[in-house]
Design a protein around this motif. Structure first.
Motif, PDB file in Angstrom:
ATOM      1  N   MET A  17     -15.782  -9.902  18.456  1.00 54.14           N
ATOM      2  CA  MET A  17     -15.185  -9.544  19.739  1.00 54.14           C
ATOM      3  C   MET A  17     -13.999  -8.630  19.500  1.00 54.14           C
ATOM      4  SD  MET A  17     -13.897 -12.065  22.804  1.00 54.14           S
ATOM      5  CE  MET A  17     -15.544 -12.781  22.863  1.00 54.14           C
ATOM      6  N   GLU A  18     -13.855  -7.646  20.426  1.00 47.61           N
ATOM      7  CA  GLU A  18     -12.800  -6.667  20.240  1.00 47.61           C
ATOM      8  C   GLU A  18     -11.427  -7.305  20.353  1.00 47.61           C
ATOM      9  OE1 GLU A  18     -15.218  -6.555  22.325  1.00 47.61           O
ATOM     10  OE2 GLU A  18     -16.444  -4.791  21.898  1.00 47.61           O
ATOM     11  N   SER A  19     -10.473  -6.726  19.693  1.00 45.33           N
ATOM     12  CA  SER A  19      -9.102  -7.214  19.760  1.00 45.33           C
ATOM     13  C   SER A  19      -8.275  -6.198  20.524  1.00 45.33           C
ATOM     14  CB  SER A  19      -8.537  -7.407  18.339  1.00 45.33           C
ATOM     15  OG  SER A  19      -9.288  -8.355  17.631  1.00 45.33           O
ATOM     16  N   PRO A  20      -8.032  -6.426  21.814  1.00 44.06           N
ATOM     17  CA  PRO A  20      -7.281  -5.478  22.612  1.00 44.06           C
ATOM     18  C   PRO A  20      -5.833  -5.418  22.196  1.00 44.06           C
ATOM     19  CG  PRO A  20      -7.698  -7.479  23.867  1.00 44.06           C
ATOM     20  CD  PRO A  20      -8.449  -7.609  22.573  1.00 44.06           C
ATOM     21  N   THR A  21      -5.239  -4.306  22.450  1.00 46.77           N
ATOM     22  CA  THR A  21      -3.825  -4.137  22.155  1.00 46.77           C
ATOM     23  C   THR A  21      -2.998  -4.765  23.258  1.00 46.77           C
ATOM     24  OG1 THR A  21      -3.696  -2.058  23.359  1.00 46.77           O
ATOM     25  CG2 THR A  21      -4.346  -1.942  21.041  1.00 46.77           C
ATOM     26  N   ARG A  22      -1.689  -4.768  23.075  1.00 49.01           N
ATOM     27  CA  ARG A  22      -0.801  -5.367  24.075  1.00 49.01           C
ATOM     28  C   ARG A  22      -0.940  -4.685  25.431  1.00 49.01           C
ATOM     29  NH1 ARG A  22       1.592 -10.147  25.031  1.00 49.01           N
ATOM     30  NH2 ARG A  22       3.234  -9.858  26.595  1.00 49.01           N
ATOM     31  N   SER A  23      -1.353  -3.443  25.455  1.00 49.21           N
ATOM     32  CA  SER A  23      -1.521  -2.729  26.715  1.00 49.21           C
ATOM     33  C   SER A  23      -2.889  -2.926  27.312  1.00 49.21           C
ATOM     34  CB  SER A  23      -1.283  -1.230  26.512  1.00 49.21           C
ATOM     35  OG  SER A  23      -2.206  -0.727  25.567  1.00 49.21           O
ATOM     36  N   GLY A  24      -3.626  -3.931  26.791  1.00 44.17           N
ATOM     37  CA  GLY A  24      -4.923  -4.217  27.376  1.00 44.17           C
ATOM     38  C   GLY A  24      -6.033  -3.398  26.798  1.00 44.17           C
ATOM     39  N   GLY A  25      -5.894  -2.934  25.565  1.00 40.04           N
ATOM     40  CA  GLY A  25      -6.968  -2.173  24.948  1.00 40.04           C
ATOM     41  C   GLY A  25      -7.032  -0.749  25.441  1.00 40.04           C
ATOM     42  N   THR A  26      -5.939  -0.196  25.952  1.00 42.49           N
ATOM     43  CA  THR A  26      -5.973   1.128  26.561  1.00 42.49           C
ATOM     44  C   THR A  26      -5.218   2.172  25.752  1.00 42.49           C
ATOM     45  OG1 THR A  26      -3.987   0.672  27.854  1.00 42.49           O
ATOM     46  CG2 THR A  26      -6.078   0.085  28.853  1.00 42.49           C
ATOM     47  N   SER A  27      -4.854   1.816  24.523  1.00 40.39           N
ATOM     48  CA  SER A  27      -4.031   2.742  23.755  1.00 40.39           C
ATOM     49  C   SER A  27      -4.775   4.011  23.398  1.00 40.39           C
ATOM     50  CB  SER A  27      -3.543   2.048  22.475  1.00 40.39           C
ATOM     51  OG  SER A  27      -4.654   1.648  21.680  1.00 40.39           O
ATOM     52  N   GLY A  28      -6.125   3.945  23.343  1.00 39.64           N
ATOM     53  CA  GLY A  28      -6.894   5.129  22.995  1.00 39.64           C
ATOM     54  C   GLY A  28      -7.317   5.940  24.194  1.00 39.64           C
ATOM     55  N   PHE A  29      -6.854   5.598  25.396  1.00 45.08           N
ATOM     56  CA  PHE A  29      -7.274   6.283  26.610  1.00 45.08           C
ATOM     57  C   PHE A  29      -6.525   7.604  26.740  1.00 45.08           C
ATOM     58  CE2 PHE A  29      -7.155   7.345  31.071  1.00 45.08           C
ATOM     59  CZ  PHE A  29      -8.459   7.106  31.472  1.00 45.08           C
ATOM     60  N   ARG A  30      -7.291   8.681  26.862  1.00 41.78           N
ATOM     61  CA  ARG A  30      -6.713  10.000  27.105  1.00 41.78           C
ATOM     62  C   ARG A  30      -7.488  10.642  28.241  1.00 41.78           C
ATOM     63  NH1 ARG A  30      -7.589  10.292  21.697  1.00 41.78           N
ATOM     64  NH2 ARG A  30      -9.135  11.948  22.014  1.00 41.78           N
ATOM     65  N   ALA A  31      -6.770  11.269  29.164  1.00 39.13           N
ATOM     66  CA  ALA A  31      -7.411  11.856  30.334  1.00 39.13           C
ATOM     67  C   ALA A  31      -8.405  12.937  29.936  1.00 39.13           C
ATOM     68  CB  ALA A  31      -6.343  12.422  31.267  1.00 39.13           C
ATOM     69  N   SER A  32      -8.045  13.761  28.954  1.00 39.72           N
ATOM     70  CA  SER A  32      -8.942  14.850  28.546  1.00 39.72           C
ATOM     71  C   SER A  32     -10.230  14.301  27.953  1.00 39.72           C
ATOM     72  CB  SER A  32      -8.234  15.748  27.530  1.00 39.72           C
ATOM     73  OG  SER A  32      -7.824  14.995  26.385  1.00 39.72           O
ATOM     74  N   ARG A  33     -10.109  13.250  27.131  1.00 36.41           N
ATOM     75  CA  ARG A  33     -11.297  12.634  26.538  1.00 36.41           C
ATOM     76  C   ARG A  33     -12.159  11.993  27.616  1.00 36.41           C
ATOM     77  NH1 ARG A  33     -11.993   7.225  24.544  1.00 36.41           N
ATOM     78  NH2 ARG A  33     -13.673   7.056  23.000  1.00 36.41           N
ATOM     79  N   ALA A  34     -11.513  11.296  28.565  1.00 45.15           N
ATOM     80  CA  ALA A  34     -12.263  10.644  29.637  1.00 45.15           C
ATOM     81  C   ALA A  34     -13.018  11.665  30.486  1.00 45.15           C
ATOM     82  CB  ALA A  34     -11.305   9.827  30.512  1.00 45.15           C
ATOM     83  N   LEU A  35     -12.364  12.765  30.833  1.00 47.64           N
ATOM     84  CA  LEU A  35     -13.021  13.793  31.634  1.00 47.64           C
ATOM     85  C   LEU A  35     -14.191  14.422  30.883  1.00 47.64           C
ATOM     86  CD1 LEU A  35      -9.955  15.561  33.293  1.00 47.64           C
ATOM     87  CD2 LEU A  35     -11.642  14.076  34.394  1.00 47.64           C
ATOM     88  N   ALA A  36     -14.017  14.648  29.581  1.00 51.53           N
ATOM     89  CA  ALA A  36     -15.090  15.234  28.784  1.00 51.53           C
ATOM     90  C   ALA A  36     -16.305  14.296  28.730  1.00 51.53           C
ATOM     91  CB  ALA A  36     -14.590  15.550  27.378  1.00 51.53           C
ATOM     92  N   LEU A  37     -16.039  12.992  28.527  1.00 56.37           N
ATOM     93  CA  LEU A  37     -17.134  12.027  28.466  1.00 56.37           C
ATOM     94  C   LEU A  37     -17.816  11.883  29.822  1.00 56.37           C
ATOM     95  CD1 LEU A  37     -15.571   9.247  26.212  1.00 56.37           C
ATOM     96  CD2 LEU A  37     -17.474  10.756  25.644  1.00 56.37           C
ATOM     97  N   LEU A  38     -17.033  11.857  30.891  1.00 57.56           N
ATOM     98  CA  LEU A  38     -17.619  11.766  32.218  1.00 57.56           C
ATOM     99  C   LEU A  38     -18.485  12.980  32.523  1.00 57.56           C
ATOM    100  CD1 LEU A  38     -14.661  10.319  34.330  1.00 57.56           C
ATOM    101  CD2 LEU A  38     -16.832   9.192  33.823  1.00 57.56           C
ATOM    102  N   GLY A  39     -18.011  14.165  32.123  1.00 55.80           N
ATOM    103  CA  GLY A  39     -18.808  15.375  32.321  1.00 55.80           C
ATOM    104  C   GLY A  39     -20.118  15.332  31.553  1.00 55.80           C
ATOM    105  N   ALA A  40     -20.052  14.858  30.300  1.00 51.51           N
ATOM    106  CA  ALA A  40     -21.258  14.759  29.481  1.00 51.51           C
ATOM    107  C   ALA A  40     -22.254  13.767  30.069  1.00 51.51           C
ATOM    108  CB  ALA A  40     -20.880  14.360  28.056  1.00 51.51           C
TER     109      ALA A  40
END
Length: 356
Positions: A1-24
Motif C-alpha cells: 500500500m502506498e505511503s502518502p506524504t504529510r500533504s496527502g500524497g500530493t507532493s508530486g502534483f504539478r499543474a503542467s504534468r496534470a494537464l499533459a496527462l489529461l490531454g493525452a
C-alpha cells in the motif's frame, strides 16, 4: 500500500504534468470512441454513412454503433472513477466498485423484471406516457434495486461509517451474499426461456439506448464523478488516517458519506443499463495508480477517461469476434478475459513486493 506524504500524497502534483496527462487521455478516449463507432462485425462506408442518411451504412453508424460507443464511454467512465474513489476511501488498491452491495441490489431488481417477462415500464404502469413508458423495465428495476441497496448499506453502517472505512464495505459484502442467494432462487424458479435473458444481463453487455437515455445517464455520471473529483483533495488527506485528516480540517464522516454516495450512484447508473461488467473499476484505477501515483486529484479524471477507453475498446473486440463465435459476445466476457489474468499478474507483483 502506498505511503502518502504529510500533504496527502500530493507532493508530486504539478499543474503542467496534470494537464499533459489529461490531454493525452482525452486523445486516447477520442481515438477509442472513433474506432468503436467506425468498426464492427459488419464493414460500412463512413463516407456513405455521413453523406447519405437513407443508406444502410448510415443506419448502422448513427443508430447502432454511435449510441453503443457513447454508452460504453459513459459506463466505463463511471465504473473506473468509482473504483479509484473506493480504493482510496477503503485504503485498499484492490477494492472493486461492486463491493458496496450496489451490484447485488441492481442484479436482483433486473432479475425479477426479466423473470416475470417485463420489457418496458409501460407494462408495469400503462398510465405512464411518453419516453418514460418506453424505458427498459429491467434497467428501471435494476436502478431501484441499486438505490435500495445504497440506502440499506448507508443506514446499516451509520455511526460506524464515520469512524471505520470498512463498515460500509462489510455491510455491502453481506448484502451482496443475500442478493446472490435470492438471484439463484429466482433463476431456479424461472421459466427456461427466461434464463438466457437473465444470464445475458448478469454477465454484462452494451445495448443500443435511446438518445434521451444516454443524455440522462451522462448527466448522472457527470454529477457523480464531479462530486468525487471535487472531494479528491479531502480523499488524499483521508489516506493519512482519520485523526490526521481531522486535525487538518477535514470533516471525515461527511466526506466519507458523500464519497460513498457518489460512487454508489455512479455504479447504480452504470449497472442499470449494462448489467454487471467486471474488472473495469478494478484494473484501470490500479494500473493508473501504479503508473502515476496515489494522488486522487489526478486519478479520478484519468480513471474516468481510461475506463471509458477500456470499455469502448473491449466492446469493439467483442463485436469483431462475432465471426468467430457466430453471435454477439457480451462485453463483460471480454473485460473478464482481459482483466482476470492482468489482475493476477498485478496481485502476484504486489505480493512479491510485500505490498499486500
Amino acid at each position: 500500500m502506498e505511503s502518502p506524504t504529510r500533504s496527502g500524497g500530493t507532493s508530486g502534483f504539478r499543474a503542467s504534468r496534470a494537464l499533459a496527462l489529461l490531454g493525452a487521455f482525452l486523445a486516447l478516449a477520442f481515438i477509442s470512441f472513433a474506432l468503436a463507432a467506425r468498426f464492427g462485425e459488419q464493414s460500412i462506408s463512413l463516407i456513405a454513412a455521413l453523406t447519405d442518411p437513407t443508406s444502410s451504412d448510415a443506419v448502422i453508424f448513427w443508430e447502432l454503433r454511435l449510441p453503443r460507443a457513447l454508452l460504453g464511454a459513459i459506463v466505463g467512465a463511471g465504473l473506473a472513477a468509482s473504483g479509484t474513489t473506493l480504493q482510496g476511501l477503503l485504503r485498499n488498491p484492490l477494492a472493486d466498485p461492486f463491493v458496496l452491495g450496489v451490484s447485488g441490489g441492481a442484479a436482483l431488481g433486473a432479475t425479477l423484471a426479466l423473470a416475470v417477462g417485463l420489457a418496458t415500464v409501460g407494462e408495469v404502469a400503462p398510465g405512464l406516457g411518453g419516453a418514460l413508458s418506453r424505458l427498459s423495465a429491467p434497467a428501471l428495476f435494476a436502478f431501484l434495486g441499486a438505490g435500495a441497496s445504497i440506502l440499506f448499506v448507508l443506514s446499516a453502517s451509520r455511526g460506524a461509517a464515520g469512524r471505520a472505512p470498512y463498515a460500509a464495505l462489510l455491510t455491502g459484502v453481506i448484502f451482496n451474499s443475500f442478493a446472490s442467494a435470492a438471484i439463484t432462487l429466482v433463476k431456479v424458479m424461472s421459466a427456461p426461456d427466461r434464463l438466457g435473458e437473465i444470464l445475458h444481463w448478469l454477465v454484462g453487455a452494451l445495448s443500443f439506448e435511446r438518445v434521451s437515455t444516454l443524455v440522462l445517464s451522462a448527466l448522472l455520471q457527470l454529477m457523480a464523478v464531479g462530486v468525487m473529483w471535487a472531494l479528491s483533495g479531502r480523499l488524499n488527506l483521508l489516506s493519512l488516517g482519520d485523526d490526521d485528516a481531522t486535525s487538518l480540517g477535514v470533516p471525515v464522516a461527511a466526506t466519507r458519506r458523500w464519497l460513498l454516495l457518489a460512487s454508489s450512484v455512479s455504479v447504480a447508473g452504470a449497472v442499470a443499463l449494462t448489467g454487471l461488467i467486471g474488472f473495469v473499476g478494478l484494473i484501470v484505477p490500479h494500473l493508473l495508480r501504479l503508473a502515476f501515483g496515489p494522488d486522487q486529484r489526478l486519478l479520478v479524471p484519468l480513471s474516468a477517461l481510461g475506463g471509458a477507453s477500456f470499455l469502448m475498446l473491449s466492446d469493439l473486440l467483442a463485436r469483431l469476434a462475432f465471426p468467430l463465435f457466430n453471435q454477439d459476445l457480451p462485453v463483460g466476457v471480454v473485460t473478464a478475459l482481459l482483466g482476470g489474468p492482468l489482475f493476477l499478474v498485478l496481485l502476484r507483483r504486489r505480493v512479491g513486493l510485500g505490498k499486500v
